[in-house]
Design an enzyme around this catalytic site. Structure first.
Site, short mmCIF file in Angstrom:
data_model
loop_
_atom_site.label_atom_id
_atom_site.label_comp_id
_atom_site.label_asym_id
_atom_site.label_seq_id
_atom_site.Cartn_x
_atom_site.Cartn_y
_atom_site.Cartn_z
N TYR A 121 -0.85 -8.35 -6.02
CA TYR A 121 -2.17 -8.65 -6.59
C TYR A 121 -2.09 -9.03 -8.06
CZ TYR A 121 -4.13 -6.63 -2.33
OH TYR A 121 -4.45 -6.37 -1.03
N LYS A 141 8.82 -2.94 3.35
CA LYS A 141 9.30 -3.95 4.32
C LYS A 141 10.69 -4.36 3.86
CE LYS A 141 8.51 -6.79 7.79
NZ LYS A 141 8.50 -6.30 9.19
N ASP A 145 5.19 -2.41 9.44
CA ASP A 145 4.67 -2.74 10.78
C ASP A 145 4.74 -1.51 11.69
OD1 ASP A 145 7.36 -3.10 10.29
OD2 ASP A 145 7.57 -4.91 11.51
N ASP A 198 -3.35 -1.05 0.51
CA ASP A 198 -4.71 -1.56 0.70
C ASP A 198 -5.04 -1.59 2.19
OD1 ASP A 198 -7.13 -2.69 0.24
OD2 ASP A 198 -6.40 -4.60 -0.54
N ASP A 214 -7.10 1.60 4.72
CA ASP A 214 -8.30 1.32 5.53
C ASP A 214 -8.04 1.69 6.99
OD1 ASP A 214 -9.80 0.40 3.41
OD2 ASP A 214 -10.50 -1.38 4.47
#
Ligand code: NAD
Length: 357
Positions: free
Chosen positions: A147, A193, A225, A249, A253
Site C-alpha cells: 500500500y 507467501k 493461501d 487486510d 476481514d
C-alpha cells in the site's frame, strides 16, 4: 487526593454509518466517564469525505493537529460512493486514512476476533467446526508493504504497486506480535507467501530470527493461501496471527466473518506515540442513514482505547461485559439477528449497552 490525569480524545466520526455508531460509542464513553469520574475531553474533527466536502481535502491540517495533540484517536469510518470519482490523493481512503496512518506512523493494526457464545447461531461455520473456543488476534503491519511501496501509480495502460519490506520494519511488528503472544496462549502464526514473493522470503527469515528472543512462544509459518483455508477449517488453532499489510487486510476481514458481522469487531492501530481506535468495518453505505448499523464494533473500540491508551483496564472490562450482557438479554441489530427475529436500532443497542454498564 491525587489529581486525576486528564486525557484528550480526538473524535473523528467520518462518513456513512460513522457518525451514527460514534454517537452510541460516545454515549458509552460518557457513562464510563461518570461512573469512574474520569477527566476526559473529547475534541471532534472532520476526516474523509466529510472533510473533503468542507475543506476540499480529506485530511485537513487542523484534524491532524487535533490528533497529534490527543492521547488517543477514536475514528468512525470513512469513504463512500460520493467520493469515489476523486483523484487518488483526494479520496477519503488514500488521502485521509492512509495518509494519517503514515503521518502518525500507525505501524500495527490489532484486530481481536471473538465468537460470542450468544451469536454462535449466526456464525457461518457449521456446528461441527465450531466446537472449541475461537479467540484470536490479527497483528497486521500497517505502514509499509504494497500500500505504500514505490514505485506506484498508473497510466491509461499500466498500473504499478510495489511490495517492499525492510528488515527493521518486519522486526518491529514481529516483536509486537511476540510480546502480545506472551500475554495470551503463547503461539504466533506468521503468514506470508515466501514460496513466491521476495519480500515474504525476507519476512519469514526475519520473523524466525526475532522468535529466538522469545523462547516461550511457539512460532509456525503458513502461506497465505493455506492460511485463508485454515481460518475456515480450523480457526481454533490460531492465537496471534502476524502478517503483512495486504494479507492482513484480507485475512482480518475473513476472520471477522467468523464472528457473524463486521459490525462486532473493534480494532486498534498502534503508533509510536498516539494510537487510533476504529471499527474493523467501513462506512457501510448500503445501510448508512437508516439507523440500523451495529454500534458494537465502535463501542468495543472505546474499550480497547481505555485499555491500551488510557490504562483503564477495569473500565474497558466493564464495557466488554456490558456488551456481552446486552447480547445475552437478546438485543440484536439486523446484522446479528437470525432471519425473522426481532431487531433493535443503532440507538436502542447503544441504550441497552449503557443500561448494562
Ligand atoms: P464495509 O465494511 O463498509 O461494508 C461491508 C458490509 O458489512 C456491508 O454489507 C455493511 O452493511 C456491513 N457492515 C459494516 N459495518 C457494519 C455495522 N457496523 N453494522 C452492520 N453492518 C455493517 O465495506 P465496503 O462496502 O467494502 O466499503 C464501503 C466504504 O467504506 C468504501 O468507501 C470503503 O473504501 C470504506 N472503508 C473504510 C474503512 C475505514 O474507514 N477504515 C474500512 C473499510 C472500507
Amino acid at each position: 487526593m491525587p489529581e486525576k490525569k486528564k486525557h484528550t480524545i480526538a473524535v473523528l466520526p467520518g462518513d456513512g454509518i460513522g457518525p451514527e455508531i460514534m454517537r452510541e460509542a460516545l454515549k458509552i464513553l460518557e457513562a464510563v466517564k461518570q461512573k469512574y469520574s474520569l477527566d476526559l475531553e473529547m475534541k471532534q474533527a472532520l476526516i474523509g469525505g466529510a472533510a473533503y466536502d468542507r475543506y476540499r481535502v480529506p485530511l485537513p491540517e487542523e484534524t491532524l493537529e487535533v490528533c497529534q495533540q490527543a492521547d488517543a484517536i477514536l475514528l468512525g469510518s470513512i469513504g463512500g460512493p460520493k467520493w469515489d470519482h476523486l483523484p487518488p490523493d483526494l479520496k477519503p481512503e488514500l488521502g485521509g486514512l492512509l495518509a494519517m496512518r503514515r503521518m502518525l506512523n500507525l505501524y500495527a493494526n490489532l484486530r481481536p476476533i471473538t465468537v460470542y457464545e450468544e451469536l454462535k447461531d449466526i456464525c457461518p461455520l457449521s456446528p461441527r467446526i465450531l466446537t472449541g473456543k475461537i479467540d484470536l488476534v490479527t497483528v497486521r503491519e500497517l505502514t509499509h508493504g504494497i500500500y505504500f511501496g514505490q514505485p506506484r501509480g498508473s497510466t491509461e495502460t499500466e498500473g504499478i504497486d510495489t511490495m517492499r519490506y525492510r528488515k527493521e520494519e518486519v522486526e518491529k511488528i514481529a516483536r509486537l506480535a511476540f510480546s502480545m503472544a506472551e500475554k495470551r496462549r503463547k503461539k504466533v502464526t506468521s503468514i506470508d507467501k515466501a514460496n513466491v514473493l521476495h519480500s515474504s522470503m525476507l519476512w519469514r527469515k526475519t520473523v524466525t530470527r526475532v522468535a529466538t528472543g522469545f523462547p516461550d512462544i511457539e512460532l509456525n509459518h503458513l502461506y497465505v493461501d493455506n492460511a485463508a483455508m485454515q481460518l475456515i477449517l480450523n480457526p481454533q488453532q490460531f492465537d496471534v496471527i502476524l502478517t503483512t499489510n495486504l494479507f492482513g487486510d484480507i485475512l482480518s476481514d475473513e476472520s471477522a466473518a467468523l464472528s457473524g458481522s463486521l459490525g462486532m469487531l473493534p480494532s486498534a492501530s498502534l503508533g509510536d506515540s498516539t494510537h487510533l481506535y476504529e471499527p474493523a468495518g467501513g462506512s457501510a453505505p448500503d445501510i448508512a442513514g437508516k439507523g440500523i448499523a451495529n454500534p458494537i464494533a465502535q463501542i468495543l473500540s472505546v474499550a480497547m482505547m481505555l485499555d491500551y491508551s488510557l490504562n483503564l483496564q477495569h473500565a474497558a472490562r466493564d464495557i466488554s461485559s456490558a456488551v456481552r450482557r446486552a447480547l445475552k438479554d437478546g438485543h440484536r441489530t439486523r446484522d446479528i439477528a437470525t432471519p425473522g427475529s426481532d431487531t433493535v436500532s443503532t440507538r436502542e443497542m447503544g441504550d441497552a449497552i449503557r443500561n448494562c454498564l
